[in-house]
Design an enzyme around this catalytic site. Sequence first.
Site, PDB file in Angstrom:
ATOM      1  N   PRO A   7       0.853  -1.184   0.000  1.00  0.00           N
ATOM      2  CG  PRO A   7      -0.244  -1.259   2.054  1.00  0.00           C
ATOM      3  CD  PRO A   7       0.887  -1.855   1.304  1.00  0.00           C
TER       4      PRO A   7
ATOM      5  CB  ILE B  91       6.533   3.963   6.882  1.00  0.00           C
ATOM      6  CG1 ILE B  91       7.797   3.124   7.091  1.00  0.00           C
ATOM      7  CG2 ILE B  91       6.836   5.449   6.921  1.00  0.00           C
ATOM      8  CD1 ILE B  91       8.788   3.187   5.962  1.00  0.00           C
TER       9      ILE B  91
ATOM     10  CG  ASP C   4       4.728  -1.465   2.947  1.00  0.00           C
ATOM     11  OD1 ASP C   4       3.565  -1.288   3.374  1.00  0.00           O
ATOM     12  OD2 ASP C   4       5.177  -2.577   2.601  1.00  0.00           O
ATOM     13  CG  HIS C   5       0.207   4.097   4.970  1.00  0.00           C
ATOM     14  ND1 HIS C   5       0.651   4.359   6.254  1.00  0.00           N
ATOM     15  CD2 HIS C   5      -0.752   5.020   4.731  1.00  0.00           C
ATOM     16  CE1 HIS C   5      -0.031   5.370   6.760  1.00  0.00           C
ATOM     17  NE2 HIS C   5      -0.886   5.791   5.858  1.00  0.00           N
ATOM     18  NE  ARG C   6       2.470  -4.102   3.576  1.00  0.00           N
ATOM     19  CZ  ARG C   6       3.011  -5.154   2.946  1.00  0.00           C
ATOM     20  NH1 ARG C   6       2.404  -6.312   2.972  1.00  0.00           N
ATOM     21  NH2 ARG C   6       4.140  -5.034   2.286  1.00  0.00           N
TER      22      ARG C   6
END
Length: 540
Positions: free
Chosen positions: A337, A515, A511-513
């Site tokens: 993501p 960060i 990677d929004h998972r």
Amino acid sequence: MRQEVRIPKLGDNIEKADISQVLVKVGETVIVDQALLEIESDKATVELPAPVAGVVQAIQVTDGQTVTIGQVVMEIEVNAVAETIAATEPTTVAAVPAAEVPPVVASPATAHQQLQEVRIPKLGDNIEKADISKVLVKVGERVTVEQALLEIESDKATVELPAPVAGVIQAIQVTDGQTVTIGQVVMAIATTASSATPVVPVPVVPTVHQPFASPHGFTEPLDNNHELAQKTAPIPEVVGYSVPAAPTVRRFAREIGVNINEVRGTGPHGRISKDDVKLHAKKLLTRTYPAPAMAQASLAVPALPDFSQWGTVENQPMNNVRRKTAEHMARAWQQIPHVTQFDQADITELEKFRKALAKKSNGEKLTVTAVLLKIVAAALKKFPKFNASIDVAAEQVVFKHYCHVGVAVDTPQGLLVPVIRDADQKGLRQLSAELNELAEKARAKKLGLEQLQGGTFTITNLGGMGTTYFTPIVNWPEVAILGVGKAQTQPVWQDEQWLPRFLLPLSISYDHRLIDGADAARFLRWVAESLEQPLLLLMD
Ligand code: CAO
């Protein structure tokens, strides 16, 4: 006491089998259910589990040997602990004087009946008592090794008490809700041990309807008609145990809907633990399933139209770099993501320094990318999340204690990302030299595979080509990538006036998972400020 181990029944009409591997050695201590041999029949390869815990005394077979069903292949000296307790504690159920009741001898051959007492185990430091929350078996019930007998509740946890041996429950000395002390005898299990050696001391099994007496005053009638009194030593049957795992682990797997045969065991000889089952379950939960037909139809690449109807075309095969880039980018785009954030750094002073250095030192060139390598390496130390990877299956974050920075290089055959090892430990001059060398090698197709692997973060600089801001794709399994645009002189309102400043566009995709936006903002600002005031680098 010695326990013989025999080749079990392996199926209908199977009389022989081959020992494909002996998995233990004489003198080795084994636990109940530990795999002893690998046996190969016409139909399957199975492991022969240890029927008792103890020390392997003799092995009568070797790898490759053909054996018959029922053949004795090993002897195990049964774990001495239970016997010692029985011998030294006359108050235990196993210590009923032998003379009072004659022992039942299972067969003229070798089988002996024995009673194995079951005690409340240690439940933790400073725990002396516990409550029986549930008795899970009945007198006369046949139990398998490690089958849960009781549910015990202490201050700290509720645990199940597993059967130490397989056999028939002879006596139960507790009831639901009863408080017990650690070490208290709560049950007795009659086992049938097939052995040619004498049993010491022979625990007594009463005969027909003889009450079984314990020192705790508990009596329970015994019916000699059940399996306890069987006259021949049975040949154990392997019941589909093609993978090594304790019954409690099998039960756990069953309860959570995991097929134990699909679990990869990490213990000795591939033995499966509860943790292996849990990890497998997690993998199943995070597995990506093929899209259902409808979704597949919408995701499937539709057939191309015939372009030649509108003009001349030429089809060229993709080269390796293009094919790999396509695969890699598609995977990263689907799995990560992505979010991209932007910032800019005032590199007016840095540009002055760079130019002065170029003038002073005979052609020595220091590019923005080399400076960024130094600053990014320092940033990765300060913000370790950006130097990590996500292990989705294990639900873990892998923090790397090394810092290998990849730099995207535009080459005639396509995009390549050579990696500069331990960038945090190198000076600007060395980083600059290595960057030039790797970029040249990349363009000349001279990079080794090892120079393209192991990166922990990537820098992609499109500034030399005039691009400003862009949204790079994270170089999986990394979690972030820094995009660098073309630095340009722009008017900046400073000290009540417009000043010409040299501004460098920065983009970070992450990677929004792992960060968050705030993490990325802090990281990017830190990079920008370090470009503006390099002395900051010396502060930490
Ligand atoms: N802003 C302004 N000027 C820049 C700059 C920027 N962001 N980046 C480089 N420059 C300047 C350099 O300073 C140099 O100028 P001077 O000759 O005055 O010193 C000139 O542009 C050429 O630099 P360079 O490209 O030779 O060297 P570099 O170390 O900055 O970059 C490399 C090396 C390998 C990153 C670059 O050559 C390259 O291949 N970039 C393309 C990366 C790419 O394709 N990314 C896309 C990946 S995703 O599709």
